[in-house]
Design a protein around this motif. Structure first.
Motif, PDB file in Angstrom:
ATOM      1  N   GLY A   1      37.721  42.875  39.140  1.00  0.00           N
ATOM      2  CA  GLY A   1      36.523  42.821  38.316  1.00  0.00           C
ATOM      3  C   GLY A   1      35.468  41.852  38.800  1.00  0.00           C
ATOM      4  N   ASN A   2      35.769  41.078  39.817  1.00  0.00           N
ATOM      5  CA  ASN A   2      34.824  40.094  40.353  1.00  0.00           C
ATOM      6  C   ASN A   2      34.041  40.739  41.506  1.00  0.00           C
ATOM      7  OD1 ASN A   2      33.591  37.601  40.667  1.00  0.00           O
ATOM      8  ND2 ASN A   2      35.164  36.856  42.052  1.00  0.00           N
ATOM      9  N   LEU A   3      32.706  40.763  41.415  1.00  0.00           N
ATOM     10  CA  LEU A   3      31.862  41.373  42.437  1.00  0.00           C
ATOM     11  C   LEU A   3      31.562  40.365  43.541  1.00  0.00           C
ATOM     12  CD1 LEU A   3      30.189  43.818  43.384  1.00  0.00           C
ATOM     13  CD2 LEU A   3      28.276  42.874  42.086  1.00  0.00           C
ATOM     14  N   MET A   4      31.958  40.707  44.770  1.00  0.00           N
ATOM     15  CA  MET A   4      31.754  39.859  45.940  1.00  0.00           C
ATOM     16  C   MET A   4      30.798  40.574  46.897  1.00  0.00           C
ATOM     17  SD  MET A   4      34.070  37.396  45.434  1.00  0.00           S
ATOM     18  CE  MET A   4      34.359  36.691  47.027  1.00  0.00           C
ATOM     19  N   ILE A   5      29.745  39.848  47.319  1.00  0.00           N
ATOM     20  CA  ILE A   5      28.799  40.381  48.300  1.00  0.00           C
ATOM     21  C   ILE A   5      28.672  39.343  49.397  1.00  0.00           C
ATOM     22  CG2 ILE A   5      26.435  41.150  48.714  1.00  0.00           C
ATOM     23  CD1 ILE A   5      26.318  41.930  45.737  1.00  0.00           C
ATOM     24  N   GLU A   6      28.946  39.765  50.628  1.00  0.00           N
ATOM     25  CA  GLU A   6      28.925  38.861  51.785  1.00  0.00           C
ATOM     26  C   GLU A   6      29.825  37.643  51.554  1.00  0.00           C
ATOM     27  OE1 GLU A   6      27.584  39.111  54.809  1.00  0.00           O
ATOM     28  OE2 GLU A   6      26.519  40.977  54.488  1.00  0.00           O
ATOM     29  N   GLY A   7      30.932  37.854  50.845  1.00  0.00           N
ATOM     30  CA  GLY A   7      31.870  36.771  50.586  1.00  0.00           C
ATOM     31  C   GLY A   7      31.457  35.828  49.461  1.00  0.00           C
ATOM     32  N   LEU A   8      30.296  36.074  48.872  1.00  0.00           N
ATOM     33  CA  LEU A   8      29.811  35.240  47.766  1.00  0.00           C
ATOM     34  C   LEU A   8      30.047  35.972  46.448  1.00  0.00           C
ATOM     35  CD1 LEU A   8      26.409  34.208  49.370  1.00  0.00           C
ATOM     36  CD2 LEU A   8      28.486  32.826  49.251  1.00  0.00           C
ATOM     37  N   SER A   9      30.601  35.284  45.488  1.00  0.00           N
ATOM     38  CA  SER A   9      30.904  35.893  44.196  1.00  0.00           C
ATOM     39  C   SER A   9      29.693  35.838  43.278  1.00  0.00           C
ATOM     40  CB  SER A   9      32.072  35.154  43.541  1.00  0.00           C
ATOM     41  OG  SER A   9      32.262  35.656  42.238  1.00  0.00           O
ATOM     42  N   LEU A  10      29.332  36.999  42.749  1.00  0.00           N
ATOM     43  CA  LEU A  10      28.286  37.051  41.726  1.00  0.00           C
ATOM     44  C   LEU A  10      28.882  36.867  40.337  1.00  0.00           C
ATOM     45  CD1 LEU A  10      25.847  39.865  42.863  1.00  0.00           C
ATOM     46  CD2 LEU A  10      25.337  37.469  42.548  1.00  0.00           C
ATOM     47  N   GLY A  11      30.196  37.001  40.208  1.00  0.00           N
ATOM     48  CA  GLY A  11      30.870  36.829  38.934  1.00  0.00           C
ATOM     49  C   GLY A  11      31.579  38.094  38.506  1.00  0.00           C
ATOM     50  N   LYS A  12      32.170  38.030  37.333  1.00  0.00           N
ATOM     51  CA  LYS A  12      32.882  39.172  36.762  1.00  0.00           C
ATOM     52  C   LYS A  12      31.891  40.234  36.308  1.00  0.00           C
ATOM     53  CE  LYS A  12      37.352  37.956  36.327  1.00  0.00           C
ATOM     54  NZ  LYS A  12      38.439  38.740  36.810  1.00  0.00           N
ATOM     55  N   LEU A  13      32.229  41.490  36.583  1.00  0.00           N
ATOM     56  CA  LEU A  13      31.414  42.589  36.088  1.00  0.00           C
ATOM     57  C   LEU A  13      31.486  42.633  34.569  1.00  0.00           C
ATOM     58  CD1 LEU A  13      32.402  45.451  38.550  1.00  0.00           C
ATOM     59  CD2 LEU A  13      30.168  44.363  38.373  1.00  0.00           C
ATOM     60  N   PRO A  14      30.390  42.957  33.915  1.00  0.00           N
ATOM     61  CA  PRO A  14      30.435  43.142  32.457  1.00  0.00           C
ATOM     62  C   PRO A  14      31.426  44.257  32.098  1.00  0.00           C
ATOM     63  CG  PRO A  14      28.172  42.962  33.210  1.00  0.00           C
ATOM     64  CD  PRO A  14      29.028  43.073  34.438  1.00  0.00           C
ATOM     65  N   ALA A  15      31.958  44.204  30.897  1.00  0.00           N
ATOM     66  CA  ALA A  15      32.984  45.152  30.455  1.00  0.00           C
ATOM     67  C   ALA A  15      32.552  46.606  30.620  1.00  0.00           C
ATOM     68  CB  ALA A  15      33.352  44.876  28.997  1.00  0.00           C
ATOM     69  N   GLU A  16      31.295  46.904  30.325  1.00  0.00           N
ATOM     70  CA  GLU A  16      30.823  48.288  30.420  1.00  0.00           C
ATOM     71  C   GLU A  16      30.948  48.823  31.849  1.00  0.00           C
ATOM     72  OE1 GLU A  16      26.678  50.811  29.917  1.00  0.00           O
ATOM     73  OE2 GLU A  16      26.883  48.904  28.856  1.00  0.00           O
ATOM     74  N   GLN A  17      30.536  48.039  32.842  1.00  0.00           N
ATOM     75  CA  GLN A  17      30.618  48.470  34.234  1.00  0.00           C
ATOM     76  C   GLN A  17      32.071  48.495  34.718  1.00  0.00           C
ATOM     77  OE1 GLN A  17      28.133  46.503  33.066  1.00  0.00           O
ATOM     78  NE2 GLN A  17      26.607  48.106  33.334  1.00  0.00           N
ATOM     79  N   TRP A  18      32.856  47.518  34.306  1.00  0.00           N
ATOM     80  CA  TRP A  18      34.258  47.487  34.708  1.00  0.00           C
ATOM     81  C   TRP A  18      34.996  48.707  34.142  1.00  0.00           C
ATOM     82  CZ3 TRP A  18      37.277  46.239  38.293  1.00  0.00           C
ATOM     83  CH2 TRP A  18      38.663  46.219  38.116  1.00  0.00           C
ATOM     84  N   ASN A  19      34.697  49.074  32.901  1.00  0.00           N
ATOM     85  CA  ASN A  19      35.336  50.248  32.291  1.00  0.00           C
ATOM     86  C   ASN A  19      34.935  51.541  32.989  1.00  0.00           C
ATOM     87  OD1 ASN A  19      36.726  48.666  30.445  1.00  0.00           O
ATOM     88  ND2 ASN A  19      35.157  48.888  28.862  1.00  0.00           N
ATOM     89  N   GLU A  20      33.726  51.586  33.554  1.00  0.00           N
ATOM     90  CA  GLU A  20      33.284  52.761  34.311  1.00  0.00           C
ATOM     91  C   GLU A  20      34.138  52.982  35.558  1.00  0.00           C
ATOM     92  OE1 GLU A  20      28.515  53.561  34.227  1.00  0.00           O
ATOM     93  OE2 GLU A  20      29.209  51.858  35.398  1.00  0.00           O
ATOM     94  N   ILE A  21      34.415  51.894  36.262  1.00  0.00           N
ATOM     95  CA  ILE A  21      35.083  52.039  37.557  1.00  0.00           C
ATOM     96  C   ILE A  21      36.588  51.819  37.511  1.00  0.00           C
ATOM     97  CG2 ILE A  21      32.991  51.394  38.811  1.00  0.00           C
ATOM     98  CD1 ILE A  21      34.422  48.698  39.421  1.00  0.00           C
ATOM     99  N   SER A  22      37.107  51.244  36.444  1.00  0.00           N
ATOM    100  CA  SER A  22      38.540  50.911  36.409  1.00  0.00           C
ATOM    101  C   SER A  22      39.475  52.111  36.582  1.00  0.00           C
ATOM    102  CB  SER A  22      38.886  50.115  35.150  1.00  0.00           C
ATOM    103  OG  SER A  22      38.630  50.859  33.999  1.00  0.00           O
TER     104      SER A  22
END
Length: 164
Positions: A98-119
């Motif tokens: 659930g943690n979004l990483m871009i170029e090795g840098l963490s933007l943080g946990k995806l909100p529940a709505e987006q996480w539920n879409e892709i889980s």
């Protein structure tokens, strides 16, 4: 035996399709099951982190040409904003628990709505993602001053996610 006889005696091969288009033939490989697009500013509140990630992507892109390599005369003819880094992108994107990483840098946990879409697909299907940098310095032709002016909007990130 002439050259014509040589070609006549060869058995002709039947044309075979490269791949069967049916779903069973390739077990769904290459078939897009889910895709979405997110804007980082809509997902995360830490704008300074978004700016940091965008600048890191820009630094890591060896092919970036500021303003698309256009001179002011060409920008004046486009009649639209030309961003300094509008074609800068990265494929170095991961989602770990659930943690979004871009170029090795963490933007943080995806909100529940987006996480539920892709889980339903996460960890079970092939994952592809890429990010475009949006915003930043741009040039635009001003009808009022009859010159190309430079302005700025904060960076943002367009995040494209797909599962096959």
């Amino acid at each position: 035996m002439g050259i014509r006889d040589f070609f006549k005696k060869r058995p002709k091969e039947k044309a075979r399709p490269i791949a069967d288009a049916s779903e069973n033939a390739n077990d769904g490989v290459g078939r897009i099951l889910f895709q979405t697009r997110w804007r980082s500013s809509a997902l995360f509140t830490d704008n300074s982190l978004i700016q940091k990630v965008a600048q890191y992507i820009i630094l890591e892109d060896p092919f970036c040409k500021p303003f698309g390599g256009l001179e002011d005369e060409a920008i004046a003819r486009t009649n639209r904003r030309i961003y300094e880094y509008e074609q800068v992108t990265t494929l170095n994107v991961a989602i770990k628990d659930g943690n979004l990483m871009i170029e090795g840098l963490s933007l943080g946990k995806l909100p529940a709505e987006q996480w539920n879409e892709i889980s339903p697909y996460y960890g079970k299907k092939d994952f592809t993602a890429f990010v475009y940098v949006t915003g930043g310095r741009y040039k635009i032709y001003s009808d009022d001053s009859k010159t190309v002016e430079t302005a700025y909007t904060p960076y943002d990130l367009d995040i494209f996610v797909q599962f096959e």
